[in-house]
Design an enzyme around this catalytic site. Structure first.
Site, PDB file in Angstrom:
ATOM      1  N   ASP A 208       0.977  -1.234  -0.052  1.00  0.00           N
ATOM      2  CA  ASP A 208       0.145  -0.028  -0.088  1.00  0.00           C
ATOM      3  C   ASP A 208       0.953   1.176  -0.072  1.00  0.00           C
ATOM      4  OD1 ASP A 208       0.629  -0.734   2.722  1.00  0.00           O
ATOM      5  OD2 ASP A 208      -0.561   0.968   3.450  1.00  0.00           O
ATOM      6  N   HIS A 520       1.777  -8.999  -3.557  1.00  0.00           N
ATOM      7  CA  HIS A 520       0.581  -8.027  -3.048  1.00  0.00           C
ATOM      8  C   HIS A 520       1.363  -6.631  -2.994  1.00  0.00           C
ATOM      9  CE1 HIS A 520      -3.391  -6.912  -1.567  1.00  0.00           C
ATOM     10  NE2 HIS A 520      -2.621  -5.919  -1.153  1.00  0.00           N
ATOM     11  N   ASP A 562       1.162 -17.473  -4.065  1.00  0.00           N
ATOM     12  CA  ASP A 562       1.728 -16.515  -4.907  1.00  0.00           C
ATOM     13  C   ASP A 562       0.555 -15.977  -5.893  1.00  0.00           C
ATOM     14  OD1 ASP A 562       3.214 -14.744  -6.388  1.00  0.00           O
ATOM     15  OD2 ASP A 562       3.893 -16.582  -7.868  1.00  0.00           O
ATOM     16  N   GLU A 571       2.450 -10.162   0.558  1.00  0.00           N
ATOM     17  CA  GLU A 571       2.737  -8.928   0.624  1.00  0.00           C
ATOM     18  C   GLU A 571       4.274  -8.684   0.881  1.00  0.00           C
ATOM     19  OE1 GLU A 571       0.002  -6.442   2.698  1.00  0.00           O
ATOM     20  OE2 GLU A 571       0.924  -4.622   1.824  1.00  0.00           O
TER      21      GLU A 571
HETATM   22  O1  9MR Z   1       2.614  -6.330   9.411  1.00  0.00           O
HETATM   23  C1  9MR Z   1       1.585  -6.319   9.899  1.00  0.00           C
HETATM   24  C2  9MR Z   1       1.013  -7.541  10.581  1.00  0.00           C
HETATM   25  O2  9MR Z   1       1.758  -7.776  11.902  1.00  0.00           O
HETATM   26  C3  9MR Z   1      -0.273  -7.382  11.017  1.00  0.00           C
HETATM   27  O3  9MR Z   1      -0.920  -8.379  11.607  1.00  0.00           O
HETATM   28  C4  9MR Z   1      -1.226  -7.103  10.014  1.00  0.00           C
HETATM   29  C5  9MR Z   1      -2.548  -6.572  10.360  1.00  0.00           C
HETATM   30  O4  9MR Z   1      -2.679  -5.772  11.259  1.00  0.00           O
HETATM   31  O5  9MR Z   1      -0.664  -5.768   9.370  1.00  0.00           O
HETATM   32  C6  9MR Z   1       0.645  -5.748   8.916  1.00  0.00           C
HETATM   33  O6  9MR Z   1       1.291  -4.616   8.643  1.00  0.00           O
HETATM   34  C7  9MR Z   1       0.575  -4.158   7.394  1.00  0.00           C
HETATM   35  C8  9MR Z   1       0.162  -2.652   7.545  1.00  0.00           C
HETATM   36  O7  9MR Z   1      -0.885  -2.456   8.423  1.00  0.00           O
HETATM   37  C9  9MR Z   1      -0.096  -1.866   6.234  1.00  0.00           C
HETATM   38  N1  9MR Z   1       0.806  -1.788   5.291  1.00  0.00           N
HETATM   39  C10 9MR Z   1       1.089  -3.397   5.088  1.00  0.00           C
HETATM   40  C11 9MR Z   1       1.674  -4.045   6.289  1.00  0.00           C
HETATM   41  C12 9MR Z   1       1.984  -5.692   5.921  1.00  0.00           C
HETATM   42  O8  9MR Z   1       1.119  -6.300   5.534  1.00  0.00           O
END
Ligand code: 9MR
Length: 591
Positions: A208, A520, A562, A571
């Site tokens: 994102d 992602h 994937d 991601e």
């Molecule tokens: O890395 C984060 C993970 O530990 C959490 O469980 C998850 C859900 O809250 O979010 C991950 O972080 C994301 C962040 O909120 C937004 N940008 C992408 C991050 C990686 O997925």
């Protein structure tokens, strides 16, 4: 990439996956429905058990070298030179055992650690296909390191990615962030809601386009630590970024891009905004196409302590480059102290997602570790023992680092930089903490049929980063003791990441025979390239299935897809790539 990735082909089995949504709501609970697997148990067994699995790039000469072999009848293996087709090493396979987190299938180990002649090879075992070819040489991870670091350039906000640095991944600048609004959750009397501030630069967090202080904290720390602990490795290293020809090492040029953003996230009273994002997730579009308003949202103790730690550290690490960056170090230290003071006065300002916001949270309500880390960085930089006392006050156990658990970062900084200024008894107690963590990891890999230090609790969102942060701990134990069992443990983790795992994937884009093609990552998914941006570590397997995609395998260690759809396993983020960079730099410096 503009392909629709609702179809996944895995070893000849065609699967339909739920996907195509550009939403990315991480806050949804784990589904309680039984997820659907489209593959029978017999097919699963076969799919997971047909290939020899190994590090698809290869090995350093002086390193543990292990391949995982399906449970064939044969009891021996051969290492064959692919240049001469001659057998250069023969060995016995281990007995068969299984990794219960990966299912029933049993595997054997082929250990050729004793062979260290440089060249190109493959493994041959009767009853199974030959392995893919791999290298043994001193530079086998060199371009991987550079690509893993260059990922940060590709993820820069507010900058056009241009020739020749961007190769086929050039793109227009996105998110200049010169007119960012203060959200009501972050407002003060001096900066009421909708006040406009400027907050350019920084790295996009992940797939994102948000910029989050908490996650920036550990990411920037880890890259700065790579430089601080291995400056020689970075001295003349050119990763081909626009600043490559200046007087500053490239890794510090790259981290500067994020530090200059972090500075702007501090409010006038010293407190720090939690994040800078749109109110909701961006669409599936290139950065310049996302024209929605951006806001600084929340103002938290965790963000303030992350900024305090990282700016205190930066003001120390950039010291040799003072003349190129006049007044920066002083300003960073002033900001760090102001953020620390704000956190001490406001210790319980936890992030709470406002009702009109749905971007990532990075919420954390246990902040002893952030206090300890910021205090440790301030102490090492200023040598003011008051900060060491603060560290002692907040010190409370050790764990593998993650964005939410940063106690280890304090330990690492104190051990690597504090020996001359910490009382020897205290220093020894820090070392004991470090080594007991590392010794536990050594026990884990000795117990594991894939010879990797991974246990149930590691298979969370971003399991590959949990693995690499363990490798970072092991490499630091190796530096502290010079004992090879720690370095072996770190190498075994790298082998897992680069293909010696039950999924058969090398988890870094562009590096290996079978690599993620549909991460992602909005840029990779929206541009016109088939290949994603290279050097990106994907999050990796775990059984959370928060994205509700159709997974083929349900066991934690094999639950990886994937597919663009899979934001919970596929991601990429800045905090996951950072320990990959660190570990590769560390491995280069030791043998
Ligand atoms: O890395 C984060 C993970 O530990 C959490 O469980 C998850 C859900 O809250 O979010 C991950 O972080 C994301 C962040 O909120 C937004 N940008 C992408 C991050 C990686 O997925």
């Amino acid at each position: 990439m503009n392909l629709t990735n609702c179809i996944t082909i895995l070893s000849g089995v065609l699967l339909l996956s739920a996907c195509g949504s550009s939403s990315n709501d991480k806050s949804e609970p784990i589904t309680t429905q039984d997820p659907v697997s489209t593959v029978t148990p017999e097919e699963q067994q076969e799919l997971s058990n047909v290939n020899i699995k190994l590090n698809q790039l290869g090995f350093l000469p002086n390193a543990d070298k292990v391949a995982i072999i399906p449970n064939v009848e044969s009891t021996t293996f051969e290492l064959v030179s692919s240049e001469t087709d001659s057998v250069v090493f023969e060995g016995n396979l281990s007995g068969a055992s299984s990794w219960e987190l990966a299912g029933e299938a049993k595997t054997k180990q082929a250990d050729f650690s004793g062979f260290n002649t440089q060249g190109t090879y493959f493994i041959r075992v009767s009853g199974v296909n030959d392995s893919s070819t791999f290298e043994i040489n001193n530079h086998v991870y060199s371009s991987l390191h550079d690509a893993a670091l260059k990922f940060y350039y590709f993820n820069r906000a507010s900058q056009e990615i241009i020739e020749p640095y961007g190769e086929q991944w050039i793109r227009a600048a996105g998110h200049l962030d010169q007119q960012v609004k203060v959200h009501a959750s972050a407002a003060t009397e001096q900066r009421p809601p909708l006040t406009v501030i400027s907050s350019p630069k920084g790295w996009y967090d992940a797939g994102d386009y948000g910029k989050y202080v908490v996650n920036s904290g550990i990411s920037t720390y880890t890259l700065l630590a790579a430089y601080e602990h291995f400056p020689t490795f970075y001295q003349d290293r050119n990763i081909t970024i626009p600043e490559s020809n200046d007087a500053i090492p490239d890794i510090l040029n790259e981290t500067l891009w994020n530090l200059e953003w972090l500075e702007t996230m501090q409010d006038l009273d010293g407190g720090v905004y939690h994040k800078l994002t749109t109110l909701n997730w961006p669409g599936l579009e290139m950065p310049d196409e996302d024209q929605r308003d951006r806001y600084v949202i929340g103002k938290t103790t965790a963000a303030s302590l992350n900024l305090a730690a990282v700016l205190a550290m930066a003001s120390r690490v950039y010291e040799p480059f003072e003349s190129s960056l006049p007044n920066k170090r002083e300003a960073w230290l002033t900001s760090a102290k102001a953020a620390w003071n704000w956190a001490v006065e406001n210790p319980n300002e936890y992030y709470q997602q406002p009702e009109d916001v749905s971007s990532g949270e990075y919420g954390d309500i246990v902040l002893n570790d952030e206090f300890a880390w910021a205090a440790a960085e301030l102490f090492i930089t200023t040598k003011d023992v008051e900060y060491l006392k603060q560290f002692q006050k907040y010190r409370n156990g050790q764990s593998v680092p993650s964005w939410a658990s940063v106690s280890y970062l304090a330990l690492s900084t104190l051990l690597m930089k504090g020996e001359d200024i910490i009382d020897p008894i205290e220093f020894q107690s820090l070392k004991t903490d470090q080594l007991s963590l590392a010794d536990n990891l050594v026990e884990q890999y000795k117990d594991n049929s894939y010879r990797v230090s991974l246990v149930t609790s590691d298979f969370v969102w971003g399991s590959n980063a949990a693995a690499l942060n363990k490798a970072l701990i092991l490499m630091q134990a190796n530096q502290l003791t010079d004992e090879s069992k720690y370095r072996d443990g770190a190498i075994n983790i790298l082998d897992y990441i680069l293909g010696r795992n039950p999924t058969d994937y090398s988890f870094v884009t562009g590096f290996g025979d079978k690599t993620p093609m549909n991460p992602h990552h909005r840029v990779s998914e929206s541009d016109n390239n088939i290949e994603p941006v290279p050097g990106m570590l994907v999050g990796g397997p775990h059984a959370g299935r928060q994205d509700k995609c159709n997974y083929v395998f349900l066991e934690a260690v094999k639950s990886y897809l994937d597919d663009w759809c899979s934001f919970s396993t596929n991601e990429v983020t800045i905090n996951w790539n950072a320990p990959l960079v660190y570990v590769l730099a560390a491995l280069n410096e030791t043998d």
